[in-house]
Design an enzyme around this catalytic site. Sequence first.
Site, short mmCIF file in Angstrom:
data_model
loop_
_atom_site.label_atom_id
_atom_site.label_comp_id
_atom_site.label_asym_id
_atom_site.label_seq_id
_atom_site.Cartn_x
_atom_site.Cartn_y
_atom_site.Cartn_z
N ASN A 1 7.63 -5.73 -0.87
CA ASN A 1 7.63 -4.62 0.08
C ASN A 1 6.20 -4.54 0.62
O ASN A 1 5.33 -3.94 -0.03
CB ASN A 1 8.04 -3.30 -0.58
N TYR B 1 11.38 8.39 1.37
CA TYR B 1 11.28 7.32 0.37
C TYR B 1 11.94 7.64 -0.97
O TYR B 1 11.98 6.78 -1.85
CB TYR B 1 9.80 6.95 0.16
N PRO C 1 0.80 -1.23 0.00
CA PRO C 1 0.00 0.00 0.00
C PRO C 1 0.83 1.28 0.00
O PRO C 1 1.88 1.35 0.64
CB PRO C 1 -0.82 -0.10 1.30
N ASN C 2 0.30 2.26 -0.72
CA ASN C 2 0.86 3.62 -0.83
C ASN C 2 2.14 3.70 -1.65
O ASN C 2 2.65 4.80 -1.89
CB ASN C 2 1.10 4.24 0.56
N GLU D 1 12.10 -9.75 1.68
CA GLU D 1 11.37 -8.58 2.18
C GLU D 1 12.22 -7.34 1.94
O GLU D 1 13.39 -7.31 2.36
CB GLU D 1 11.11 -8.77 3.68
N ALA E 1 3.09 -0.69 4.89
CA ALA E 1 2.53 -0.60 6.25
C ALA E 1 2.07 -1.97 6.78
O ALA E 1 2.09 -2.21 8.00
CB ALA E 1 1.37 0.38 6.26
N HIS F 1 12.54 -2.94 1.99
CA HIS F 1 12.04 -1.63 2.43
C HIS F 1 12.97 -0.56 1.91
O HIS F 1 14.20 -0.71 1.98
CB HIS F 1 11.97 -1.55 3.96
N ARG G 1 5.36 11.00 -2.35
CA ARG G 1 5.04 10.66 -0.97
C ARG G 1 6.29 10.75 -0.09
O ARG G 1 7.24 10.01 -0.31
CB ARG G 1 4.54 9.21 -0.98
N ARG H 1 13.57 3.75 12.58
CA ARG H 1 12.46 4.68 12.50
C ARG H 1 11.58 4.55 13.75
O ARG H 1 12.04 4.09 14.79
CB ARG H 1 11.68 4.44 11.19
C1 DQA Z 1 8.22 0.92 3.93
C2 DQA Z 1 8.30 1.16 5.44
C3 DQA Z 1 6.94 1.03 6.08
O1 DQA Z 1 7.03 1.27 7.48
C4 DQA Z 1 5.97 2.05 5.49
O2 DQA Z 1 4.68 1.86 6.03
C5 DQA Z 1 5.94 2.02 4.01
C6 DQA Z 1 7.18 1.81 3.27
C7 DQA Z 1 9.57 1.18 3.22
O3 DQA Z 1 9.69 0.75 2.08
O4 DQA Z 1 10.46 1.82 3.78
O5 DQA Z 1 4.91 2.26 3.40
O6 DQA Z 1 7.88 -0.44 3.70
#
Ligand code: DQA
Length: 145
Positions: free
Chosen positions: A72, A22, A9-10, A96, A75, A98, A17, A105
């Site tokens: 990825n 990011y 998501p997002n 996984e 959230a 990120h 964003r 964080r």
């Molecule tokens: C994320 C880290 C997560 O905590 C966050 O909610 C994201 C992006 C990252 O790629 O750093 O949406 O997965």
Amino acid sequence: MKILIIHGPNLNLLGIREADIYGTKTLDEINSMLRQLAKELNAELDIKQSNHEGEIVDMIQNSRNYAALVINPAAYTHTSVAIRDAIAAVEIPAVEVHLSNIHKREEFRQKSLIAPVAYGQISGFGYESYLLGLRAAVSIPKKRG
Ligand code: DQA
């Protein structure tokens, strides 16, 4: 070798964003770099993005034809038992990734429910995390049996 990339998501909003966290690359730009790298590594790539937990569970359940996943979970990393269980169920190695280093964080981001079922985790290298993740996925030894 077929690899499935799943963006959670997002991540469709990358580029606009929270660019300080990011980065400024859009998801399309990251996907182009992944496709380019896949060619160099002789890997076939499918790339999917969803903002919906159940849809991501379906993607994982339907991933049986892939050698590995690069995911990825965004959230959902910190909340989703369902995504965790789907990865454990399919027994396909999952890398996984990120963009940010979740371990430095907010406290709620430092816990990944996915990490215990992932083959490994790459966190904190910006868009390079995906490229490293793809390289890692391609290098996972095939299961014997
Ligand atoms: C994320 C880290 C997560 O905590 C966050 O909610 C994201 C992006 C990252 O790629 O750093 O949406 O997965």
